[in-house]
Design a protein around this motif. Structure first.
Motif, PDB file in Angstrom:
ATOM      1  N   ASP A 183     -17.105 -67.995 170.416  1.00 63.08           N
ATOM      2  CA  ASP A 183     -17.907 -68.700 169.425  1.00 63.08           C
ATOM      3  C   ASP A 183     -17.674 -68.064 168.055  1.00 63.08           C
ATOM      4  OD1 ASP A 183     -19.356 -66.316 169.475  1.00 63.08           O
ATOM      5  OD2 ASP A 183     -21.073 -67.179 170.537  1.00 63.08           O
ATOM      6  N   GLU A 184     -18.406 -68.512 167.065  1.00 66.61           N
ATOM      7  CA  GLU A 184     -18.192 -68.020 165.703  1.00 66.61           C
ATOM      8  C   GLU A 184     -18.426 -66.517 165.596  1.00 66.61           C
ATOM      9  OE1 GLU A 184     -20.028 -70.220 162.567  1.00 66.61           O
ATOM     10  OE2 GLU A 184     -19.721 -72.145 163.555  1.00 66.61           O
ATOM     11  N   GLU A 185     -19.451 -66.029 166.269  1.00 70.73           N
ATOM     12  CA  GLU A 185     -19.731 -64.595 166.229  1.00 70.73           C
ATOM     13  C   GLU A 185     -18.597 -63.803 166.855  1.00 70.73           C
ATOM     14  OE1 GLU A 185     -23.169 -61.358 167.583  1.00 70.73           O
ATOM     15  OE2 GLU A 185     -23.257 -63.428 168.312  1.00 70.73           O
ATOM     16  N   GLY A 186     -18.043 -64.331 167.952  1.00 72.14           N
ATOM     17  CA  GLY A 186     -16.920 -63.661 168.597  1.00 72.14           C
ATOM     18  C   GLY A 186     -15.719 -63.558 167.682  1.00 72.14           C
ATOM     19  N   HIS A 187     -15.416 -64.644 166.975  1.00 71.95           N
ATOM     20  CA  HIS A 187     -14.295 -64.619 166.033  1.00 71.95           C
ATOM     21  C   HIS A 187     -14.540 -63.592 164.927  1.00 71.95           C
ATOM     22  CE1 HIS A 187     -11.433 -67.872 167.070  1.00 71.95           C
ATOM     23  NE2 HIS A 187     -12.463 -68.354 167.748  1.00 71.95           N
ATOM     24  N   LYS A 188     -15.756 -63.548 164.436  1.00 73.87           N
ATOM     25  CA  LYS A 188     -16.086 -62.592 163.370  1.00 73.87           C
ATOM     26  C   LYS A 188     -15.943 -61.153 163.851  1.00 73.87           C
ATOM     27  CE  LYS A 188     -19.750 -61.290 160.127  1.00 73.87           C
ATOM     28  NZ  LYS A 188     -21.130 -61.580 159.651  1.00 73.87           N
ATOM     29  N   ASN A 189     -16.494 -60.869 165.015  1.00 73.50           N
ATOM     30  CA  ASN A 189     -16.429 -59.502 165.544  1.00 73.50           C
ATOM     31  C   ASN A 189     -14.997 -59.080 165.839  1.00 73.50           C
ATOM     32  OD1 ASN A 189     -19.220 -59.350 165.389  1.00 73.50           O
ATOM     33  ND2 ASN A 189     -19.540 -59.826 167.549  1.00 73.50           N
ATOM     34  N   LEU A 190     -14.219 -60.003 166.403  1.00 73.74           N
ATOM     35  CA  LEU A 190     -12.826 -59.669 166.708  1.00 73.74           C
ATOM     36  C   LEU A 190     -12.033 -59.452 165.433  1.00 73.74           C
ATOM     37  CD1 LEU A 190     -10.619 -59.250 168.800  1.00 73.74           C
ATOM     38  CD2 LEU A 190     -10.183 -61.708 168.749  1.00 73.74           C
ATOM     39  N   SER A 191     -12.305 -60.237 164.416  1.00 76.62           N
ATOM     40  CA  SER A 191     -11.576 -60.086 163.155  1.00 76.62           C
ATOM     41  C   SER A 191     -11.800 -58.710 162.545  1.00 76.62           C
ATOM     42  CB  SER A 191     -11.990 -61.178 162.158  1.00 76.62           C
ATOM     43  OG  SER A 191     -13.284 -60.946 161.611  1.00 76.62           O
ATOM     44  N   VAL A 192     -13.022 -58.210 162.631  1.00 77.50           N
ATOM     45  CA  VAL A 192     -13.335 -56.884 162.090  1.00 77.50           C
ATOM     46  C   VAL A 192     -12.550 -55.809 162.836  1.00 77.50           C
ATOM     47  CG1 VAL A 192     -15.156 -55.163 161.793  1.00 77.50           C
ATOM     48  CG2 VAL A 192     -15.622 -57.562 161.266  1.00 77.50           C
ATOM     49  N   ALA A 193     -12.496 -55.942 164.156  1.00 77.07           N
ATOM     50  CA  ALA A 193     -11.785 -54.954 164.972  1.00 77.07           C
ATOM     51  C   ALA A 193     -10.289 -54.991 164.713  1.00 77.07           C
ATOM     52  CB  ALA A 193     -12.074 -55.210 166.456  1.00 77.07           C
ATOM     53  N   ILE A 194      -9.721 -56.191 164.613  1.00 74.41           N
ATOM     54  CA  ILE A 194      -8.283 -56.317 164.375  1.00 74.41           C
ATOM     55  C   ILE A 194      -7.924 -55.852 162.973  1.00 74.41           C
ATOM     56  CG2 ILE A 194      -6.425 -57.999 164.043  1.00 74.41           C
ATOM     57  CD1 ILE A 194      -7.408 -59.443 166.518  1.00 74.41           C
ATOM     58  N   LEU A 195      -8.752 -56.185 161.998  1.00 74.95           N
ATOM     59  CA  LEU A 195      -8.499 -55.726 160.632  1.00 74.95           C
ATOM     60  C   LEU A 195      -8.476 -54.208 160.562  1.00 74.95           C
ATOM     61  CD1 LEU A 195      -8.198 -56.362 157.605  1.00 74.95           C
ATOM     62  CD2 LEU A 195     -10.704 -56.305 157.465  1.00 74.95           C
ATOM     63  N   SER A 196      -9.432 -53.574 161.208  1.00 72.61           N
ATOM     64  CA  SER A 196      -9.477 -52.116 161.221  1.00 72.61           C
ATOM     65  C   SER A 196      -8.210 -51.535 161.843  1.00 72.61           C
ATOM     66  CB  SER A 196     -10.715 -51.645 161.993  1.00 72.61           C
ATOM     67  OG  SER A 196     -10.744 -50.241 162.098  1.00 72.61           O
ATOM     68  N   LYS A 197      -7.757 -52.154 162.916  1.00 78.29           N
ATOM     69  CA  LYS A 197      -6.554 -51.663 163.593  1.00 78.29           C
ATOM     70  C   LYS A 197      -5.311 -51.855 162.720  1.00 78.29           C
ATOM     71  CE  LYS A 197      -5.078 -49.764 167.382  1.00 78.29           C
ATOM     72  NZ  LYS A 197      -5.628 -48.499 167.918  1.00 78.29           N
ATOM     73  N   LEU A 198      -5.228 -52.994 162.047  1.00 78.40           N
ATOM     74  CA  LEU A 198      -4.078 -53.235 161.163  1.00 78.40           C
ATOM     75  C   LEU A 198      -4.051 -52.246 160.016  1.00 78.40           C
ATOM     76  CD1 LEU A 198      -4.039 -57.157 160.923  1.00 78.40           C
ATOM     77  CD2 LEU A 198      -2.432 -55.690 162.182  1.00 78.40           C
ATOM     78  N   GLN A 199      -5.195 -51.936 159.462  1.00 79.46           N
ATOM     79  CA  GLN A 199      -5.257 -50.967 158.356  1.00 79.46           C
ATOM     80  C   GLN A 199      -4.842 -49.578 158.834  1.00 79.46           C
ATOM     81  OE1 GLN A 199      -9.329 -51.737 157.188  1.00 79.46           O
ATOM     82  NE2 GLN A 199      -8.711 -53.136 155.553  1.00 79.46           N
ATOM     83  N   GLU A 200      -5.262 -49.277 160.053  1.00 82.13           N
ATOM     84  CA  GLU A 200      -4.859 -48.001 160.678  1.00 82.13           C
ATOM     85  C   GLU A 200      -3.347 -47.950 160.870  1.00 82.13           C
ATOM     86  OE1 GLU A 200      -5.248 -46.364 165.174  1.00 82.13           O
ATOM     87  OE2 GLU A 200      -7.132 -46.974 164.251  1.00 82.13           O
ATOM     88  N   MET A 201      -2.761 -49.058 161.321  1.00 84.50           N
ATOM     89  CA  MET A 201      -1.320 -49.134 161.530  1.00 84.50           C
ATOM     90  C   MET A 201      -0.547 -49.010 160.217  1.00 84.50           C
ATOM     91  SD  MET A 201      -1.448 -52.286 164.297  1.00 84.50           S
ATOM     92  CE  MET A 201       0.262 -52.776 164.090  1.00 84.50           C
ATOM     93  N   LYS A 202      -1.098 -49.613 159.168  1.00 86.04           N
ATOM     94  CA  LYS A 202      -0.426 -49.602 157.870  1.00 86.04           C
ATOM     95  C   LYS A 202      -0.404 -48.217 157.252  1.00 86.04           C
ATOM     96  CE  LYS A 202      -0.194 -52.303 153.624  1.00 86.04           C
ATOM     97  NZ  LYS A 202      -0.780 -53.442 152.861  1.00 86.04           N
ATOM     98  N   SER A 203      -1.454 -47.458 157.492  1.00 85.63           N
ATOM     99  CA  SER A 203      -1.543 -46.129 156.890  1.00 85.63           C
ATOM    100  C   SER A 203      -0.829 -45.058 157.708  1.00 85.63           C
ATOM    101  CB  SER A 203      -3.004 -45.746 156.700  1.00 85.63           C
ATOM    102  OG  SER A 203      -3.678 -45.668 157.963  1.00 85.63           O
TER     103      SER A 203
END
Length: 207
Positions: free
Chosen positions: A186-206
């Motif tokens: 649902d919408e909340e699931g998409h929001k929560n997953l986006s936060v987790a994936i964004l954090s991981k991508l930023q970690e990968m970039k750094s």
């Protein structure tokens, strides 16, 4: 600007539970990640029914390992990738356990790693299927065994990612399937997953 392929099934495409419609921009997780990555580009490529390696005779062109080489070449160059597949592989018609699905995932990773460094690939194990996903009103292509298989994908994918040097994240740690269909976020699931994936991508970039 980095080009990041987001490769997955209906939960990457953004299917609204209980419908054939798609969540709009600003709701689906890929768009939410993009909105926070001003310097990078998310290439959305979700397809309903997509599998890792299984041919669905009822729905052609869903075999992920076959389409990946074309997507990679047409979107070249790619700097990173997110892959979240496995839910459709749990369908009873394929009769596959988590180990076999993991082998299918690896064939997809083999294609990605021809162009992308393993540590720039984020393997995301999918959300679990809900307890009533198989009932006629929801998705009878699944059965009770499918539910158990979906629960085992986190452990299997994490093991594969660790061995191959990929990044790993379990979507099931951040999102559950909607009670509407026991299959899609649902919408909340998409929001929560986006936060987790964004954090991981930023970690990968750094890194």
């Amino acid at each position: 600007m980095a080009n990041i392929l987001a490769f997955g099934d209906s939960n990457t495409w953004g299917l609204i539970p209980g419908t054939k419609e798609r969540y709009p921009w600003g709701i689906r997780w890929t768009s939410l990640v993009q909105e926070e990555l001003s310097d990078d580009r998310i290439i959305e490529n979700g397809l309903c029914g997509r599998t890792t390696v299984f041919e669905d005779q009822l729905r052609p062109f869903r075999k992920g390992s076959d389409i990946l080489p074309l997507l990679i070449e047409s979107n070249y160059p790619l700097d990173a990738a997110i892959i979240m597949l496995g839910t459709n592989d749990c369908k009873k018609i394929f009769n596959a356990n988590s180990h076999t699905i993991g082998k299918g995932l690896e064939l997809c990773l083999d294609e990605l790693e021809k162009y992308i460094s393993p540590d720039k690939i984020l393997v995301v194990s999918p959300i679990k299927l809900g307890s009533e996903v198989y009932i006629p009103e929801k998705d009878p292509e699944f059965d009770k065994g499918s539910i158990e298989t979906s629960k085992n994908l986190k452990r299997e994918y994490e093991k594969i990612a660790k061995r191959r040097g990929n990044q790993f994240l379990a979507a099931s740690d951040f999102a559950d399937p909607s009670s509407v269909d026991d299959e899609h976020m649902d919408e909340e699931g998409h929001k929560n997953l986006s936060v987790a994936i964004l954090s991981k991508l930023q970690e990968m970039k750094s890194a």
